[in-house]
Each structure stands twice: as structure tokens, then as C-alpha cells.
Motif scaffolding. Sequence first.
Motif, mmCIF file in Angstrom:
data_model
loop_
_atom_site.group_PDB
_atom_site.id
_atom_site.type_symbol
_atom_site.label_atom_id
_atom_site.label_comp_id
_atom_site.label_asym_id
_atom_site.label_seq_id
_atom_site.Cartn_x
_atom_site.Cartn_y
_atom_site.Cartn_z
ATOM 1 N N TYR A 31 0.829 -1.202 0.000
ATOM 2 C CA TYR A 31 0.000 0.000 0.000
ATOM 3 C C TYR A 31 0.858 1.244 0.000
ATOM 4 O O TYR A 31 2.063 1.180 0.222
ATOM 5 C CB TYR A 31 -0.960 -0.003 1.204
ATOM 6 C CG TYR A 31 -0.309 0.275 2.536
ATOM 7 C CD1 TYR A 31 0.517 -0.671 3.154
ATOM 8 C CD2 TYR A 31 -0.493 1.497 3.186
ATOM 9 C CE1 TYR A 31 1.114 -0.401 4.371
ATOM 10 C CE2 TYR A 31 0.099 1.765 4.409
ATOM 11 C CZ TYR A 31 0.907 0.813 4.999
ATOM 12 O OH TYR A 31 1.507 1.072 6.196
ATOM 13 N N HIS A 47 6.253 8.539 -3.353
ATOM 14 C CA HIS A 47 5.362 7.427 -2.982
ATOM 15 C C HIS A 47 5.144 6.479 -4.165
ATOM 16 O O HIS A 47 5.063 5.263 -3.984
ATOM 17 C CB HIS A 47 4.028 7.965 -2.472
ATOM 18 C CG HIS A 47 4.121 8.596 -1.116
ATOM 19 N ND1 HIS A 47 4.131 7.864 0.051
ATOM 20 C CD2 HIS A 47 4.244 9.889 -0.741
ATOM 21 C CE1 HIS A 47 4.232 8.685 1.085
ATOM 22 N NE2 HIS A 47 4.306 9.924 0.633
ATOM 23 N N ARG A 140 8.373 -7.455 14.497
ATOM 24 C CA ARG A 140 8.086 -7.638 13.068
ATOM 25 C C ARG A 140 9.102 -8.543 12.366
ATOM 26 O O ARG A 140 10.087 -8.959 12.938
ATOM 27 C CB ARG A 140 8.036 -6.268 12.394
ATOM 28 C CG ARG A 140 6.922 -5.395 12.955
ATOM 29 C CD ARG A 140 6.979 -4.009 12.364
ATOM 30 N NE ARG A 140 8.269 -3.383 12.597
ATOM 31 C CZ ARG A 140 8.736 -2.356 11.912
ATOM 32 N NH1 ARG A 140 8.024 -1.846 10.944
ATOM 33 N NH2 ARG A 140 9.923 -1.851 12.192
ATOM 34 N N ASN A 154 2.250 -3.687 14.014
ATOM 35 C CA ASN A 154 2.078 -2.230 14.077
ATOM 36 C C ASN A 154 0.744 -1.877 14.732
ATOM 37 O O ASN A 154 0.647 -0.931 15.513
ATOM 38 C CB ASN A 154 2.123 -1.635 12.664
ATOM 39 C CG ASN A 154 3.333 -2.102 11.878
ATOM 40 O OD1 ASN A 154 3.518 -3.296 11.667
ATOM 41 N ND2 ASN A 154 4.169 -1.192 11.447
ATOM 42 N N GLY A 181 8.442 4.285 14.401
ATOM 43 C CA GLY A 181 7.108 4.302 14.976
ATOM 44 C C GLY A 181 6.232 3.250 14.316
ATOM 45 O O GLY A 181 6.611 2.665 13.297
ATOM 46 N N SER A 183 3.651 3.708 12.619
ATOM 47 C CA SER A 183 3.349 4.163 11.252
ATOM 48 C C SER A 183 4.107 5.453 10.941
ATOM 49 O O SER A 183 3.627 6.277 10.154
ATOM 50 C CB SER A 183 1.845 4.359 11.063
ATOM 51 O OG SER A 183 1.355 5.332 11.950
ATOM 52 N N THR A 184 5.283 5.603 11.538
ATOM 53 C CA THR A 184 6.069 6.838 11.383
ATOM 54 C C THR A 184 7.558 6.518 11.526
ATOM 55 O O THR A 184 7.919 5.462 12.047
ATOM 56 C CB THR A 184 5.702 7.858 12.486
ATOM 57 O OG1 THR A 184 6.003 7.290 13.771
ATOM 58 C CG2 THR A 184 4.224 8.248 12.462
ATOM 59 N N ASN A 185 8.417 7.434 11.090
ATOM 60 C CA ASN A 185 9.855 7.330 11.360
ATOM 61 C C ASN A 185 10.192 8.194 12.583
ATOM 62 O O ASN A 185 9.626 9.272 12.763
ATOM 63 C CB ASN A 185 10.682 7.781 10.155
ATOM 64 C CG ASN A 185 10.641 6.767 9.022
ATOM 65 O OD1 ASN A 185 10.092 7.030 7.950
ATOM 66 N ND2 ASN A 185 11.194 5.580 9.252
ATOM 67 N N ILE A 208 8.963 8.408 2.990
ATOM 68 C CA ILE A 208 9.051 9.456 1.976
ATOM 69 C C ILE A 208 9.140 10.828 2.657
ATOM 70 O O ILE A 208 9.868 11.713 2.198
ATOM 71 C CB ILE A 208 7.831 9.383 1.018
ATOM 72 C CG1 ILE A 208 7.736 7.979 0.368
ATOM 73 C CG2 ILE A 208 7.894 10.472 -0.033
ATOM 74 C CD1 ILE A 208 8.971 7.509 -0.377
ATOM 75 N N THR A 209 8.420 10.976 3.761
ATOM 76 C CA THR A 209 8.497 12.232 4.513
ATOM 77 C C THR A 209 9.899 12.386 5.103
ATOM 78 O O THR A 209 10.484 13.466 5.076
ATOM 79 C CB THR A 209 7.437 12.242 5.630
ATOM 80 O OG1 THR A 209 6.223 11.711 5.105
ATOM 81 C CG2 THR A 209 7.207 13.646 6.167
ATOM 82 N N THR A 243 7.943 11.412 11.765
ATOM 83 C CA THR A 243 7.505 11.886 10.445
ATOM 84 C C THR A 243 6.718 10.800 9.707
ATOM 85 O O THR A 243 7.022 9.610 9.825
ATOM 86 C CB THR A 243 8.724 12.276 9.575
ATOM 87 O OG1 THR A 243 9.615 11.154 9.463
ATOM 88 C CG2 THR A 243 9.477 13.458 10.154
ATOM 89 N N ALA A 245 3.544 10.632 6.136
ATOM 90 C CA ALA A 245 2.434 11.236 5.406
ATOM 91 C C ALA A 245 1.250 11.254 6.373
ATOM 92 O O ALA A 245 1.006 10.286 7.080
ATOM 93 C CB ALA A 245 2.102 10.400 4.178
#
Length: 285
Positions: A31, A47, A140, A154, A181, A183-185, A208-209, A243, A245
Amino acid sequence: RVAYVNGVYQRHAEATIHVEDRGFQFADGVYEVWSVFGGRMADFEGHMTRLHRSLNELRIDIPMSAESLTRVLKETIRRNRVRDGIVYLQVTRGTARRDHPFPAPGTPPSVVVTSKSIPFARSQAQAAKGVAVVTHPDIRWGRCDIKTVGLLPNVLAKQAARDKGAYEAWMVDEMGLVTEGSSTNAWIVDKAGKLRTRDTQANILKGITRTAIMAMIEAEGIELDERPFSVEEAKEAKEAFFTAAGAFVMPAISIDGVKIGDGKPGPIATKLRARYLEEAKREAI
Ligand code: PLP
């Protein structure tokens, strides 16, 4: 609201995929999520490139041309009248009678696109105050560089955060080092004043962020140390932030209840957030 499902825009409430879709049965899919500003997608190419890499790594066929996919993403945003929010794209290995090996060549991948509004003011209010982070074991697999829909660890980490009233969970490896994170860095400004984030060779998603922020860090003349940090270092840090999206740059003001710095969003996080938002909005398509 509508969702795009395999070539058709369906009413969102009734949008369905087959029970034998491999995404449903095996999490055999990937995704992407783009932030939407004023109806336009931020960091578009980044992305899109990562989507193709994820598909390639898993040997899932490219479902349609980049041009067609772009048209579908834009049309889904338009039909849902999303100004600020996100657009979500999922591609799975398709529908086939349940069996672990890949289905017969030529089985078409499934493609789903949804888009939802998220008030930008909400994120701004959270960023102005800063948010709480908790730590959670990283349980994971070894290919966290691929953005797959296999997100159960997650999900469990994020729920553990919510159960403790926190916004995000930072996952921690056996060495006591923060991976990323849920769903984050994850980033810190360590007690020596160095900006730190884990390197992407070490089984995390190359956000990407994160990449966009790195270009700004360089332009600002801030020194970056791309090296993992421990939970202890994070708790002693001057600043912490993450960070992604949708979250952009989000300051963290506590980790496991320990106050970070003076307990307010730090200057580097605040500056990078403002700069990221400015550039992302300007370059959105
Ligand atoms: N790490 C993980 C595990 C993620 O799921 C995400 C985003 O969903 C990120 C990092 C941030 O990536 P991006 O900046 O591309 O949104």
C-alpha cells in the motif's frame, strides 16, 4: 463517499473485495498513503516510486500504468471532495483459490483506492502542543523496508499506545534501539544536540516524509547523524519527533511518561514541520 475497486467506483459503504483475495487471506499486498493538501497529493513521485519498488520486491505484477494510477488517485480524491486528508492505495496479488504459492501467471492484482478528509487544523493543534509516545517491542519480520499490508505488529503497538493515552508507539529492537514508529519514522535531537534517525539499512521503512525532511536538513545546514538511538538516549534527548504522510513532522513531548526537554515542541521539530508543510503544499500535484 466512493472507493475505487478494480476498475469501478463503488459506493464506499458497499465497496467490497472477494473473500479469496490474497490481501485478505495472506496480507499478500502492498500500500501507499499520500497526504492531500487542497485536493492535491504531496510527495507524489516519492510514494509512486516506493510503490513500484514494493511490488517489485514481492513480484506482484504492476496493475496499471503510472498515468492510469495517477488518474484514479486524482479521481478518487475529486469524487470524495477531499481538500485536506489522505488518499490510500492498496495492491494485492489478486483473487485465487486459497493456496500459499503464487496464483497462476496472469491473475490480475486487486487495486483499491480510498480517500478521506482529515481536518488540517487538528494536526496543527496536536503539533502545537506536542504528543505522547510510548515504547513497545518490535516483533516484526525481516523485510520492514517493504510497505506491505501485513501490519498486525504495528496495529498492536499503536493500540498499546492508545491504551496508555499516547499518540504513537516507538518500536524497540532486542538491543534496546528504537527502530521506528508503528506508522512513522522516529527522530531525536540527542543530548549533545545532534539530530539522529535510524539508517534505512536496518530493517525499517524508508519514509518518503523522512527523505523530504533530509533534503531540508541539508539546506538548513543542520548536521544529521543517521544512526540508531536507544530508548535511554531518546528519554534524555533535547527534542523528539516523528515523520509520516498524514502526520508530517509531529513533535513528541514525552516518551513512556518521561518529559522530553522542557516538555514543549522543540525548535528543530517546529521549524522542520513549517518548512515541510510549505514545500509539500507548493509541490503537491
Ligand atoms: N514507518 C512505518 C512503519 C510506516 O508505516 C510509515 C508510514 O505509513 C512510515 C514509517 C512513514 O513513511 P512515509 O513518510 O512514507 O509516510
